[in-house]
Motif scaffolding. Sequence first.
Motif, mmCIF file in Angstrom:
data_model
loop_
_atom_site.group_PDB
_atom_site.id
_atom_site.type_symbol
_atom_site.label_atom_id
_atom_site.label_comp_id
_atom_site.label_asym_id
_atom_site.label_seq_id
_atom_site.Cartn_x
_atom_site.Cartn_y
_atom_site.Cartn_z
ATOM 1 N N SER A 76 0.832 -1.209 0.000
ATOM 2 C CA SER A 76 0.000 0.000 0.000
ATOM 3 C C SER A 76 0.862 1.252 0.000
ATOM 4 O O SER A 76 0.562 2.232 -0.682
ATOM 5 N N ASP A 99 -5.786 -0.585 -4.938
ATOM 6 C CA ASP A 99 -5.235 -1.255 -3.756
ATOM 7 C C ASP A 99 -6.201 -2.330 -3.279
ATOM 8 O O ASP A 99 -7.217 -2.030 -2.664
ATOM 9 N N GLU A 100 -5.877 -3.580 -3.587
ATOM 10 C CA GLU A 100 -6.733 -4.735 -3.279
ATOM 11 C C GLU A 100 -8.196 -4.473 -3.620
ATOM 12 O O GLU A 100 -9.060 -4.529 -2.758
HETATM 13 MG MG LIG Z 1 -2.290 -2.703 2.218
#
Ligand SMILES: [Mg+2]
Lengths: 401, 220
Positions: free
Chosen positions: B45, B166-167
Amino acid sequence: MIKQLFKIVWNRKKANFLIMMEVLISFLVVFLVMVSSIYFTDIYMYPLGYSYKDVWAVQIDTGAYNPEADKLKEQEIAKKIMQAAKDFPEVEALAGINVIPFDNNEWRTGFEFAGKSYSPAINYVTDELPEVLDIKLLEGRWFNKEDDAISETPVVINQALSRELYGSESAVGKVFESGLKSKKVYKVVGLVSDFRDDGELAELKSYMFQRNNLSSTDTEKMLLVDHFIIKLRPGTPAALEEKLVKTFTSIAKDWSFNIEALEDIRYKRMKSTLTPILTASIVAVFLMIMVALGLSGVLWQSVTQRIKEIGLRRAKGATQGKIYYQILGELLVITSIALFVGTIIVIQIPLLGFLNFVSIKVYVITLLISWAIIALLTVICGLYPSSIAANIPPAEALHYE
Amino acid sequence: MIKLDNIEKVYRTSRVETVALMNINLEVKEGEFISIMGPSGCGKSTLLNLMGLLDAPTKGQLLINGKEITSYKDKYLANLRNQEIGFIFQSFHLVNDLSVLDNVEIPLLYRKISSSQRRQMALKALEHVGLTARIYHFPSQLSGGQQQRVAIARAIVGRPKILLADEPTGNLDSKMGEEVMNLLVGLNEEKTTIVMVTHDKRMAERTKRIVRIFDGRQVG
Ligand SMILES: [Mg+2]
Ligand SMILES: Nc1ncnc2c1ncn2[C@@H]1O[C@H](COP(=O)(O)OP(=O)(O)O)[C@@H](O)[C@H]1O
């Protein structure tokens, strides 16, 4: 942008309602605190209408009330005492007066005029009063020997009474009837701006002086004098008081005398008026602090609840400035609504018959000042949390819990 | 498109110092679809946030669309974020107080665009993710998959060349994740450069290149 502002304020109406209520309550508290302080400031600024510097009041106590007493004889003794006082070189002027300035008592008279009833304060005074208290006439003249010849009872009135009775017309020369059984007729011979005998913090009132002719034997025209006031040469020492009392007692052995400077009477009166006002002020300051704390708390919470949203907006391209103005803008909308509601509530108060002694001028000034205070308070209380929120790096703001 | 040169990121709090990224050299070329993989807490991240200009590196040089980031001043970064980058988050980050349409319009609020044009662009982006029927709904009235599709619409509404995700499927079940992944693959086919952090091997396999991070270091 404005449309966006209203949209988000509306969509967040539940949370914003809380803030609005807080602002509204703050406004009402500020208004009530302000209306009383501005009211007192306003009346304090009005001229007193006389000067109390170097003036002493003498009270004559003839002992227990005796209905058998020979009034005229008592009056003769009182006049002798007054003459003795006048003979002191320190005494520049002397006048008989019924109600001493700043003394906590009041006489009122009632009468009807043009179908309305009036009850102005009344004071029975002698011809020399203007010299003792430095009273300036706006129009006409003070009482003098001319008045011995006229059949009506001469009076001097203040502007408030003049306005009540005659509006914008000149009162001097006009006559009106007393409410007494005798149907005495008053004739206005002079006009003064005011005579605020309850001091600078008392409500303005209508006022009239009636001539007290001590040389008359007609008890209608002559009122027994049990007070008089003397104007002293500047710098007269307090020791004169004792000399005066000694002289007076030598004339009337059974009577007692009390001498007090008007300045001291004023001070005592002021103190008793100011004590409740000061207590109220302390409560007011406390309330204002509570209001400021409450407001900043609510605003702080509302901003921290939105830190994620702030992070998101910055990730999408909002500058810190844009965030800042958005939060302040929303606050401005909420505050305006609260102030609008608050103003409507506050306008109802005089309509419902409360706070009627407050003039429209004072009311409007209070409204403007209260708006300004609340606007300032919300901006200040909102500014700080907004700046903190806008300064959090977006990566951190997005993960704020 | 994106070039990271010797990037290092250290988080400093009053007591601890966490080295989140060390010596990262990475180039993302135009039209690429890269997935970043690695265990939790390895700095994925952090890396994506640096690429997306949501945070400043402690050391190193960064280029976005050939522009060297010479300043980390707010105005400059805000403009770059707005023009060049679309961000998608694991937890969607929709504004709950705004309708789907208003959420998608957010990036356009920070551009000089008329409100009618703003609406037109937002509707087009929503059409792209197949949510035209839901524009007046609020996020709480949508399923997770639908919410992430709104977030994708919001990320692409300003037509950025780079998408950072992000994911994006981390909070979704496999069927919904599949839908979102299909959308991203489609966007990449339309020439959008995408960098995606993921845990999911099957998702990563659908991208063109995999970058692995371990304990703040690039391992492949
Ligand atoms: Mg993360
Ligand atoms: N704002 C922060 N302050 C301090 N440490 C942080 C912060 N953000 C992340 N970290 C730390 O940096 C490391 C990498 O975090 P992150 O990039 O979120 O990992 P990942 O996304 O791979 O799970 C972790 O050890 C994390 O605890």
